[in-house]
Write a protein that holds these residues in place. Structure first.
Motif, PDB file in Angstrom:
ATOM      1  N   ARG A 222     -30.326 -24.168 -55.457  1.00 53.15           N
ATOM      2  CA  ARG A 222     -29.326 -23.312 -56.089  1.00 53.15           C
ATOM      3  C   ARG A 222     -29.930 -22.666 -57.331  1.00 53.15           C
ATOM      4  O   ARG A 222     -29.662 -23.058 -58.459  1.00 53.15           O
TER       5      ARG A 222
ATOM      6  N   VAL B  12     -18.139 -22.181 -53.873  1.00 54.96           N
ATOM      7  CA  VAL B  12     -18.010 -20.869 -53.236  1.00 54.96           C
ATOM      8  C   VAL B  12     -16.734 -20.795 -52.399  1.00 54.96           C
ATOM      9  O   VAL B  12     -15.969 -19.832 -52.484  1.00 54.96           O
TER      10      VAL B  12
ATOM     11  N   SER C  36     -23.690 -20.807 -49.114  1.00 53.34           N
ATOM     12  CA  SER C  36     -22.807 -19.945 -49.904  1.00 53.34           C
ATOM     13  C   SER C  36     -22.188 -18.851 -49.044  1.00 53.34           C
ATOM     14  O   SER C  36     -20.976 -18.604 -49.103  1.00 53.34           O
TER      15      SER C  36
ATOM     16  N   ASN D 188     -18.120 -18.995 -48.250  1.00 53.59           N
ATOM     17  CA  ASN D 188     -17.285 -17.916 -48.753  1.00 53.59           C
ATOM     18  C   ASN D 188     -16.232 -17.522 -47.706  1.00 53.59           C
ATOM     19  O   ASN D 188     -15.041 -17.385 -48.001  1.00 53.59           O
TER      20      ASN D 188
ATOM     21  N   GLN E  65     -30.413 -16.859 -54.112  1.00 51.68           N
ATOM     22  CA  GLN E  65     -29.016 -16.599 -53.756  1.00 51.68           C
ATOM     23  C   GLN E  65     -28.870 -15.813 -52.464  1.00 51.68           C
ATOM     24  O   GLN E  65     -27.973 -16.073 -51.666  1.00 51.68           O
TER      25      GLN E  65
END
Length: 370
Positions: free
Chosen positions: A121, A176, A132, A136, A126
């Motif tokens: 992380r 997230v 993530s 999401n 990213q």
């Protein structure tokens, strides 16, 4: 260098690891792309979508035999391992900390394996972070599922027949998935509260218009950007601070997972007994044991008047979007690891070091090959 895109075989899985658009970009980079027949069909991608951009669609056995790199979303299973050859490079979520037998089996085949769920992380990783991108979507779908299962609507509504008060939503875990769940529930008009062991998430929660339930987290710092397992003392404090909101909530969404470990129990059966009759609880951590003591993976159970849904809502239900995002993560990862289609094998570099679990049949630990 040939990249093989495999069809997912896990029950209920509808995603594909590389979408046609990303396959085209890989070909433009100089890779050959082989796609297993019907690999993208459940994500609304036809075989012709791949062949039209220059990829080759083949039977499963041919893809395994000819590809240098094999890409999946879910871990390679026993049937996959029978077809893997020495020297092949595997890329998928391996969940290596909780599946040591799989890692040993890959090593015994003399293969190399990268685990996408081991992505550090850090800011420069990213755009490669599959957890993530997929979480999401899971946070969004959890709210939509909750709205469908509830017997109430989310927003305040004033009608000639009277006023409908807004529903109350409580979210455990402001990662997230939790942040997207907060944003989605707020857009639908609910009153939203959230809690997390990481106090640094308070500002993020409040920026989305939700109330953050603060619990003293002294000694409970996060690890590498992920929440770590909470102590018994913290769990007790959290129950005391959150119970009032829990018992008033119409919808509860739990998202707390610790990489490589069983999910922490945040809601006990005793607490469920005090929840609203007709409340809905969506447990996104059910695949790792669940955040609610009564959750069962893949099942909806009604206990003490509360509907408890154990799921990952792994974005299978929005597989087209989920596949696109996962594929973009994979493209960025492959570009990071290679130079003109050849692997750089920079084992001193953090992203490579942490995601490379097996190298040429040897299991790596703490940045070293055993």
């Amino acid at each position: 260098m040939k990249i093989g895109i495999l069809k997912e075989t896990q029950l209920g899985e509808k995603r594909v690891s590389i979408s046609p658009n990303i396959a085209k970009q890989l070909i433009e980079l100089g890779f050959d792309v082989l796609v297993e027949e019907d690999a993208g069909s459940t994500s609304s991608f036809k075989d012709s979508d791949y062949t039209n951009i220059g990829a080759i669609v083949e039977k499963r056995g041919v893809v395994f035999k000819e590809a240098n790199i094999l890409i999946k979303i879910n871990p390679f299973d026993e049937e996959d391992l029978k077809l893997i050859d020495k020297g092949q490079i595997l890329m998928s979520q391996l969940f290596h900390k909780s599946h040591p037998e799989l890692i040993k089996a890959i090593a015994n085949k003399g293969a190399t394996a990268f685990s996408m769920d081991a992505m550090p992380r850090i800011s420069r990783a990213q755009d490669m972070d599959v957890l993530s991108s997929q979480n999401n979507l899971a946070g969004y779908k959890a709210v939509i599922l909750g709205a469908y299962e509830m017997t109430k609507i989310f927003p305040l509504m004033m009608t000639a027949a009277g006023t409908i008060t807004p529903s109350r939503v409580l979210i455990y875990g402001v990662g997230v998935a939790g942040l997207q769940a907060i944003a989605t529930a707020k857009r639908l008009g609910a009153v939203v509260e959230a809690t997390d062991i990481r106090l640094e998430t308070k500002e993020q929660t409040e920026s989305l218009g939700a109330k953050f339930i603060t619990v003293d987290n002294t000694g409970e710092e996060s690890e590498g950007g992920y929440a770590k397992a909470a102590s018994e003392e913290y769990a007790r404090k959290q129950k005391e601070a959150v119970d009032k909101s829990l018992f008033q909530a119409d919808l509860v969404i739990t998202t707390a997972m610790v990489p490589g470990r069983k999910s922490p129990i945040l809601i006990t059966e005793e607490q469920v007994k005090h929840m609203k009759n007709g409340a809905v609880l969506i447990d996104l951590a059910a695949a790792q044991g669940g955040n609610c003591e009564l959750s069962e993976m893949g099942k909806t159970v009604v206990k003490h008047g509360v509907k408890i849904i154990g799921t990952t809502i792994s974005p299978e239900s929005v597989s087209t979007n989920a596949s696109d995002l996962y594929a973009k993560n994979m493209l960025n990862f492959i570009k990071h690891l290679t130079d003109k289609t050849e692997f750089k094998w920079d084992l001193e570099e953090e992203i490579t070091d942490e995601t490379l679990i097996v190298k040429d049949g040897k299991i790596r630990k703490n940045g070293k090959t055993e």
